[in-house]
Design a protein around this motif. Structure first.
Motif, PDB file in Angstrom:
ATOM      1  N   THR A   3      20.492  38.106 103.815  1.00 53.24           N
ATOM      2  CA  THR A   3      21.563  38.939 103.258  1.00 53.24           C
ATOM      3  C   THR A   3      22.687  38.070 102.716  1.00 53.24           C
ATOM      4  O   THR A   3      23.765  38.567 102.426  1.00 53.24           O
ATOM      5  CB  THR A   3      22.151  39.851 104.348  1.00 53.24           C
ATOM      6  OG1 THR A   3      22.607  39.012 105.417  1.00 53.24           O
ATOM      7  CG2 THR A   3      21.123  40.827 104.869  1.00 53.24           C
ATOM      8  N   GLU A   4      22.434  36.756 102.624  1.00 52.55           N
ATOM      9  CA  GLU A   4      23.501  35.872 102.170  1.00 52.55           C
ATOM     10  C   GLU A   4      23.738  36.078 100.681  1.00 52.55           C
ATOM     11  O   GLU A   4      22.890  35.739  99.863  1.00 52.55           O
ATOM     12  CB  GLU A   4      23.122  34.421 102.463  1.00 52.55           C
ATOM     13  CG  GLU A   4      24.294  33.501 102.629  1.00 52.55           C
ATOM     14  CD  GLU A   4      25.265  33.978 103.680  1.00 52.55           C
ATOM     15  OE1 GLU A   4      24.827  34.387 104.767  1.00 52.55           O
ATOM     16  OE2 GLU A   4      26.477  33.969 103.401  1.00 52.55           O
ATOM     17  N   PRO A   5      24.878  36.646 100.293  1.00 57.27           N
ATOM     18  CA  PRO A   5      25.061  36.973  98.880  1.00 57.27           C
ATOM     19  C   PRO A   5      25.426  35.738  98.061  1.00 57.27           C
ATOM     20  O   PRO A   5      25.971  34.770  98.583  1.00 57.27           O
ATOM     21  CB  PRO A   5      26.233  37.952  98.900  1.00 57.27           C
ATOM     22  CG  PRO A   5      27.031  37.555 100.094  1.00 57.27           C
ATOM     23  CD  PRO A   5      26.050  37.006 101.103  1.00 57.27           C
ATOM     24  N   LEU A   6      25.107  35.789  96.780  1.00 60.73           N
ATOM     25  CA  LEU A   6      25.631  34.796  95.858  1.00 60.73           C
ATOM     26  C   LEU A   6      26.971  35.335  95.353  1.00 60.73           C
ATOM     27  O   LEU A   6      27.185  36.536  95.318  1.00 60.73           O
ATOM     28  CB  LEU A   6      24.687  34.596  94.681  1.00 60.73           C
ATOM     29  CG  LEU A   6      23.290  34.055  94.990  1.00 60.73           C
ATOM     30  CD1 LEU A   6      22.519  33.853  93.699  1.00 60.73           C
ATOM     31  CD2 LEU A   6      23.362  32.742  95.754  1.00 60.73           C
ATOM     32  N   LEU A  21      28.159  32.991 105.853  1.00 61.87           N
ATOM     33  CA  LEU A  21      27.124  32.013 106.189  1.00 61.87           C
ATOM     34  C   LEU A  21      26.368  32.381 107.471  1.00 61.87           C
ATOM     35  O   LEU A  21      26.211  31.574 108.379  1.00 61.87           O
ATOM     36  CB  LEU A  21      27.720  30.604 106.288  1.00 61.87           C
ATOM     37  CG  LEU A  21      28.278  30.040 104.989  1.00 61.87           C
ATOM     38  CD1 LEU A  21      28.827  28.631 105.201  1.00 61.87           C
ATOM     39  CD2 LEU A  21      27.214  29.994 103.897  1.00 61.87           C
ATOM     40  N   THR A  22      25.918  33.634 107.520  1.00 63.03           N
ATOM     41  CA  THR A  22      25.033  34.069 108.600  1.00 63.03           C
ATOM     42  C   THR A  22      23.760  33.229 108.550  1.00 63.03           C
ATOM     43  O   THR A  22      23.252  32.767 109.566  1.00 63.03           O
ATOM     44  CB  THR A  22      24.706  35.557 108.428  1.00 63.03           C
ATOM     45  OG1 THR A  22      25.940  36.278 108.384  1.00 63.03           O
ATOM     46  CG2 THR A  22      23.855  36.073 109.568  1.00 63.03           C
ATOM     47  N   ILE A  74      25.315  38.337  89.650  1.00 61.65           N
ATOM     48  CA  ILE A  74      25.995  39.095  88.592  1.00 61.65           C
ATOM     49  C   ILE A  74      27.319  39.620  89.133  1.00 61.65           C
ATOM     50  O   ILE A  74      28.351  39.543  88.480  1.00 61.65           O
ATOM     51  CB  ILE A  74      25.078  40.223  88.081  1.00 61.65           C
ATOM     52  CG1 ILE A  74      23.893  39.561  87.370  1.00 61.65           C
ATOM     53  CG2 ILE A  74      25.833  41.161  87.130  1.00 61.65           C
ATOM     54  CD1 ILE A  74      22.899  40.467  86.781  1.00 61.65           C
ATOM     55  N   THR A  75      27.289  40.153  90.358  1.00 56.84           N
ATOM     56  CA  THR A  75      28.533  40.463  91.063  1.00 56.84           C
ATOM     57  C   THR A  75      28.438  39.734  92.407  1.00 56.84           C
ATOM     58  O   THR A  75      27.460  39.041  92.663  1.00 56.84           O
ATOM     59  CB  THR A  75      28.710  41.977  91.307  1.00 56.84           C
ATOM     60  OG1 THR A  75      27.775  42.376  92.314  1.00 56.84           O
ATOM     61  CG2 THR A  75      28.465  42.779  90.043  1.00 56.84           C
ATOM     62  N   ASP A  76      29.441  39.929  93.268  1.00 54.31           N
ATOM     63  CA  ASP A  76      29.399  39.288  94.579  1.00 54.31           C
ATOM     64  C   ASP A  76      28.369  39.933  95.510  1.00 54.31           C
ATOM     65  O   ASP A  76      28.147  39.449  96.617  1.00 54.31           O
ATOM     66  CB  ASP A  76      30.781  39.337  95.239  1.00 54.31           C
ATOM     67  CG  ASP A  76      31.739  38.374  94.564  1.00 54.31           C
ATOM     68  OD1 ASP A  76      31.268  37.528  93.785  1.00 54.31           O
ATOM     69  OD2 ASP A  76      32.959  38.487  94.811  1.00 54.31           O
ATOM     70  N   ARG A  77      27.756  41.033  95.067  1.00 51.64           N
ATOM     71  CA  ARG A  77      26.759  41.701  95.909  1.00 51.64           C
ATOM     72  C   ARG A  77      25.416  41.881  95.229  1.00 51.64           C
ATOM     73  O   ARG A  77      24.438  42.276  95.856  1.00 51.64           O
ATOM     74  CB  ARG A  77      27.271  43.096  96.327  1.00 51.64           C
ATOM     75  CG  ARG A  77      28.320  43.036  97.407  1.00 51.64           C
ATOM     76  CD  ARG A  77      28.988  44.367  97.586  1.00 51.64           C
ATOM     77  NE  ARG A  77      29.922  44.328  98.701  1.00 51.64           N
ATOM     78  CZ  ARG A  77      29.681  44.868  99.879  1.00 51.64           C
ATOM     79  NH1 ARG A  77      28.535  45.478 100.110  1.00 51.64           N
ATOM     80  NH2 ARG A  77      30.585  44.798 100.839  1.00 51.64           N
ATOM     81  N   VAL A  91      26.577  44.610 111.156  1.00 54.87           N
ATOM     82  CA  VAL A  91      25.469  43.892 110.509  1.00 54.87           C
ATOM     83  C   VAL A  91      25.693  43.840 109.004  1.00 54.87           C
ATOM     84  O   VAL A  91      26.485  44.591 108.451  1.00 54.87           O
ATOM     85  CB  VAL A  91      24.096  44.583 110.764  1.00 54.87           C
ATOM     86  CG1 VAL A  91      23.703  44.540 112.216  1.00 54.87           C
ATOM     87  CG2 VAL A  91      24.107  46.005 110.228  1.00 54.87           C
ATOM     88  N   SER A  92      24.972  42.927 108.362  1.00 60.12           N
ATOM     89  CA  SER A  92      24.893  42.923 106.901  1.00 60.12           C
ATOM     90  C   SER A  92      23.516  43.430 106.530  1.00 60.12           C
ATOM     91  O   SER A  92      22.542  43.160 107.241  1.00 60.12           O
ATOM     92  CB  SER A  92      25.077  41.511 106.344  1.00 60.12           C
ATOM     93  OG  SER A  92      26.389  41.071 106.563  1.00 60.12           O
ATOM     94  N   ALA A  93      23.427  44.163 105.425  1.00 58.84           N
ATOM     95  CA  ALA A  93      22.132  44.703 105.030  1.00 58.84           C
ATOM     96  C   ALA A  93      22.004  44.723 103.521  1.00 58.84           C
ATOM     97  O   ALA A  93      22.990  44.909 102.801  1.00 58.84           O
ATOM     98  CB  ALA A  93      21.943  46.110 105.592  1.00 58.84           C
ATOM     99  N   GLY A  94      20.775  44.507 103.064  1.00 59.97           N
ATOM    100  CA  GLY A  94      20.537  44.486 101.630  1.00 59.97           C
ATOM    101  C   GLY A  94      19.166  45.029 101.294  1.00 59.97           C
ATOM    102  O   GLY A  94      18.386  45.408 102.177  1.00 59.97           O
TER     103      GLY A  94
END
Lengths: 186, 294
Positions: B51-54, B38-39, B94-97, B130-133
């Protein structure tokens, strides 16, 4: 020289006393814990198999804790909210209970024994004194401990959202089930 | 005498040892190094991708609105009477990323399809800071221009945009987001709403900047700034938005004032922005909700 021998003897007997004390201690770190949230529209539970527990039958001391980040409610979005918004597990990783048995556990008695523990339940840095009834069963391998009690989220400063209806119960039922094995020094 | 003193000390420490043998279990976390979560509370921060993934099987739904400018005051109720540009979108994990999404914006009737992939995850301990997408969006403008006696072919109505959100949660309160992004239009002219006068650029680039500061567990102040560069005009276009996030334990409401009416990525870079000193701000709000459907 006499003092020296006496000293050795006392040290030795003290060490064996330690052994005795330890043989009355039962521990395990992979017990089962669940919480059940029963709201009008939705009931769900969170489970973990990382409950750590200890009972010292001799002294009556009881100590349990759970890493709250291991709780799984079978919904990853909800788990994430639970960890980050409600429990704040990075800041307050554990829920813990430390206390004492009100009556002794009889290791020679087979079958279930009702026990009560009095102690402090701590979560999110807030301590609350509680008396929790439990069921103890002495088995060949160890002691099985089961207990159920309720906590109120308000008591631990967990704020439920008020603007929009949310399916989270104010009262959460906690169940634990763990087999504690005799503690052996490595 | 010395020996007996030693003896007493030994007994003392051994007694302590016995009492302390197991009075409490050593507290140990099961996993020390965890992903930072939860950034940002949702996959969208005002208009920018986060970058908050589903989670796999999670469906995220958002409705975004941007109203008219506030400059006329109560005459048109600070722009609300002018109607809103609205974007509906659905995104599915579809996946966690990896997630895919589809959306539709009312401005120029743009339909878009895209995906979001998180390739780097910020960790609480050792690991990535960091998170990156990466987010790729393909859009189709379907506005009818026959009243203007012009028509555009399918190949003239396409847009493509790519963004690379990078985020970091510095502490429980403060999160930062940087989104380098590029948008390409197959054709632009003054009739399309991305234009400014005499503006016919087809390639736009910028770096989106987003931040949020949590005031309490449910309320945050948010900021978005997107300077956008037009290759032919060599001019900058600045999008600025200020807002508040309200998390209600189910929905996340984002309320903001913004200089742009744009809601999708390509238009965010390309569409005109109002000047701040002319009160060319607009009210806007997003409603975000996610469901786990699996």
């Amino acid at each position: 020289m006499r003092i020296h021998l006496l000293m050795l003897w006392v040290l030795f007997s003290l060490l064996s006393l330690t052994e005795d004390a330890r043989s009355q201690v039962f521990v395990h770190t992979e017990g089962y814990v669940e919480f059940i949230s029963t709201a009008p529209m939705l009931e769900f539970k969170g489970v973990s198999n990382h409950l750590a527990g200890m009972i010292d039958v001799e002294t009556g001391e009881v100590d349990f804790y759970i890493d709250l980040a291991t709780l799984d409610t079978d919904n990853r979005r909800r788990d994430r909210d639970m960890r980050q918004v409600y429990l704040e597990t990075d800041r307050y990783p554990f829920a813990e209970f430390s206390g004492n048995l009100k009556s002794a556990i009889d290791l020679n008695e087979s079958g279930e024994q009702q026990v009560q523990v009095v102690g402090i339940f701590t979560m999110r840095g807030i301590e609350k004194e509680m008396t929790i009834p439990g069921l103890v069963e002495v088995k060949e391998s160890g002691i099985r401990v089961q207990a159920q009690w309720e906590i109120r989220l308000e008591d631990f400063n967990i704020d439920r959202p008020r603007i929009v209806f949310y399916e989270l119960s104010e009262v959460q039922t906690i169940n634990i089930d763990i087999i504690l094995f005799p503690y052996e020094e490595e | 005498m010395k020996k007996s003193k030693l003896f007493v000390v030994c007994v003392f420490f051994l007694t302590l040892l016995i009492q302390d043998v197991m009075a409490q279990l050593q507290r140990e976390r099961v996993v020390e190094n965890r992903p930072v979560e939860l950034t940002f509370p949702t996959p969208k921060h005002i208009n920018l991708h986060t970058t908050e993934p589903l989670s796999a099987g999670e469906l995220y739904y958002s409705i975004m609105h941007a109203f008219g400018t506030v400059e006329n005051g109560i005459t048109d109720f600070w722009g609300l009477d002018q109607g809103a540009n609205i974007r509906f979108s659905l995104e599915y994990g579809i996946t966690d990323r990896f997630s895919v999404f589809a959306g539709r914006s009312s401005m120029d009737k743009v339909y878009d399809l895209g995906f979001r992939y998180l390739y780097l995850q910020q960790m609480t301990g050792s690991g990535s800071p960091v998170s990156a997408g990466v987010v790729l969006t393909a859009g189709l403008m379907t506005e009818d221009y026959s009243p203007f006696n012009v028509s555009y072919s399918f190949s003239e109505r396409n847009q493509l945009s790519v963004s690379f959100p990078v985020s970091r949660k510095f502490n429980d309160q403060f999160s930062l987001l940087l989104v380098p992004m590029v948008a390409v239009f197959s054709y632009t002219n003054e009739l399309l709403r991305i234009k400014e006068p005499l503006q016919t650029d087809e390639v736009f680039a910028g770096v989106g900047f987003g931040s949020r500061y949590k005031l309490d567990s449910r309320t945050s102040v948010t900021l978005q700034y997107v300077p956008s560069y037009r290759f032919e005009n060599e001019a900058f276009n600045h999008n600025l938005a200020l807002g508040m996030d309200f998390e209600t334990g189910g929905h996340v409401f984002q309320i903001f004032v913004s200089t742009s009416r744009a809601l999708n990525d390509a238009y965010l870079l390309a569409a005109p922005n109002g000047r701040i000193d002319d009160y060319a701000f607009r009210f806007g709000f997003n409603i975000n909700r996610s469901f786990v459907i699996r």
